[in-house]
Scaffold this motif. Structure first.
Motif, PDB file in Angstrom:
ATOM      1  N   GLU A   1      12.421  -3.499   8.863  1.00  0.00           N
ATOM      2  CA  GLU A   1      12.573  -3.391  10.259  1.00  0.00           C
ATOM      3  C   GLU A   1      13.722  -4.240  10.938  1.00  0.00           C
ATOM      4  O   GLU A   1      14.264  -3.777  11.953  1.00  0.00           O
ATOM      5  CB  GLU A   1      11.119  -4.088  10.831  1.00  0.00           C
TER       6      GLU A   1
ATOM      7  N   GLU B   1      16.948  -2.124  10.342  1.00  0.00           N
ATOM      8  CA  GLU B   1      16.795  -0.773  10.926  1.00  0.00           C
ATOM      9  C   GLU B   1      17.858  -0.479  11.818  1.00  0.00           C
ATOM     10  O   GLU B   1      18.471   0.636  11.926  1.00  0.00           O
ATOM     11  CB  GLU B   1      15.527  -0.291  11.492  1.00  0.00           C
ATOM     12  N   PRO B   2      18.129  -1.387  12.811  1.00  0.00           N
ATOM     13  CA  PRO B   2      19.175  -1.058  13.781  1.00  0.00           C
ATOM     14  C   PRO B   2      20.849  -0.829  13.260  1.00  0.00           C
ATOM     15  O   PRO B   2      21.498  -0.011  13.892  1.00  0.00           O
ATOM     16  CB  PRO B   2      19.241  -2.463  14.565  1.00  0.00           C
TER      17      PRO B   2
ATOM     18  N   ARG C   1      20.752   2.895  12.116  1.00  0.00           N
ATOM     19  CA  ARG C   1      20.795   3.807  13.151  1.00  0.00           C
ATOM     20  C   ARG C   1      22.011   3.653  14.069  1.00  0.00           C
ATOM     21  O   ARG C   1      22.452   4.764  14.590  1.00  0.00           O
ATOM     22  CB  ARG C   1      19.497   3.220  14.003  1.00  0.00           C
ATOM     23  N   ALA C   2      22.547   2.568  14.241  1.00  0.00           N
ATOM     24  CA  ALA C   2      23.935   2.464  15.017  1.00  0.00           C
ATOM     25  C   ALA C   2      24.983   3.272  14.322  1.00  0.00           C
ATOM     26  O   ALA C   2      25.623   3.991  14.989  1.00  0.00           O
ATOM     27  CB  ALA C   2      24.356   0.981  15.054  1.00  0.00           C
TER      28      ALA C   2
ATOM     29  N   ALA D   1      24.489   5.844  12.447  1.00  0.00           N
ATOM     30  CA  ALA D   1      24.131   7.381  12.648  1.00  0.00           C
ATOM     31  C   ALA D   1      24.484   7.752  13.823  1.00  0.00           C
ATOM     32  O   ALA D   1      25.257   8.924  14.121  1.00  0.00           O
ATOM     33  CB  ALA D   1      22.703   7.535  12.367  1.00  0.00           C
ATOM     34  N   ARG D   2      24.490   6.992  15.094  1.00  0.00           N
ATOM     35  CA  ARG D   2      24.662   7.458  16.261  1.00  0.00           C
ATOM     36  C   ARG D   2      26.315   7.452  16.442  1.00  0.00           C
ATOM     37  O   ARG D   2      26.740   8.436  17.043  1.00  0.00           O
ATOM     38  CB  ARG D   2      24.368   6.266  17.344  1.00  0.00           C
TER      39      ARG D   2
ATOM     40  N   SER E   1      28.847   6.832   5.926  1.00  0.00           N
ATOM     41  CA  SER E   1      27.651   6.416   6.219  1.00  0.00           C
ATOM     42  C   SER E   1      27.035   5.234   5.358  1.00  0.00           C
ATOM     43  O   SER E   1      26.619   4.363   5.708  1.00  0.00           O
ATOM     44  CB  SER E   1      26.498   7.353   6.722  1.00  0.00           C
TER      45      SER E   1
ATOM     46  N   SER F   1      26.538   1.212   6.517  1.00  0.00           N
ATOM     47  CA  SER F   1      25.370   0.759   6.511  1.00  0.00           C
ATOM     48  C   SER F   1      24.811  -0.200   5.270  1.00  0.00           C
ATOM     49  O   SER F   1      24.074  -1.144   5.646  1.00  0.00           O
ATOM     50  CB  SER F   1      24.117   1.827   6.772  1.00  0.00           C
TER      51      SER F   1
END
Length: 168
Positions: free
Chosen positions: A105, A108-109, A112-113, A115-116, A138, A142
């Motif tokens: 958790e 996770e950011p 996600r960042a 991927a964005r 990616s 990450s």
């Protein structure tokens, strides 16, 4: 495959490959290709020298018998996937501490960042092959932060991914 023959046994020079899991036709529709192979044989030797096992019961039997079907297939240590029990078990216990729900958790950011940013860079109003384009950049972007690696280290990691190609 003969009863008792280990899928990870060294490939004999005279044995031709049963299929090429990285071939163009397989990559076009992997589900159909695997279904077709499953219909004709329980296991197949791939063009790269790897065995593919298609039946769930066969896979479970292999996973339950590390003495016959070893994960140790390289002189380069892969933690923990390239290990057999009990070594795998000890390393897995260490690795699992980093994949708790709380740590995931908190992490996770980061993906996600990534991927964005990768999605924002894609062209608009045209077809894009996302899976062919995104795994290489990616993964290191990450994964490197997940183990505390410095940001400048993501470029060499990305270059290594591009050089070796995506893992399937």
């Amino acid at each position: 495959m003969e009863e008792g023959a280990a899928p990870d046994a060294p490939r004999e020079a005279a044995r031709p490959a049963d299929w090429d899991p990285r071939g163009t036709e397989v990559q076009k529709d992997q589900i159909a290709a695997y279904d077709a192979m499953r219909a004709v044989c329980p296991a197949a030797l791939g063009a790269q020298g790897n065995w593919a096992v298609f039946g769930h019961a066969d896979v479970r039997r292999i996973l339950a018998d590390p003495a016959r079907f070893s994960n140790v297939v390289s002189t380069h240590l892969s933690v923990p996937n390239g290990m057999d029990p009990p070594t795998h078990t000890a390393f897995r216990a260490i690795v699992d501490r980093y994949y708790t729900p709380e740590r995931m958790e908190a992490f996770e950011p980061v993906p996600r960042a990534v991927a964005r940013r990768l999605l924002a860079a894609l062209p608009r109003r045209t077809d894009v092959e996302v899976m062919g384009a995104s795994p290489s950049p990616s993964r290191p972007r990450s994964n490197v932060p997940s183990w505390g690696g410095p940001r400048p280290f993501t470029a060499p990691c990305a270059n290594g991914c591009a050089r070796t190609g995506p893992r399937h």
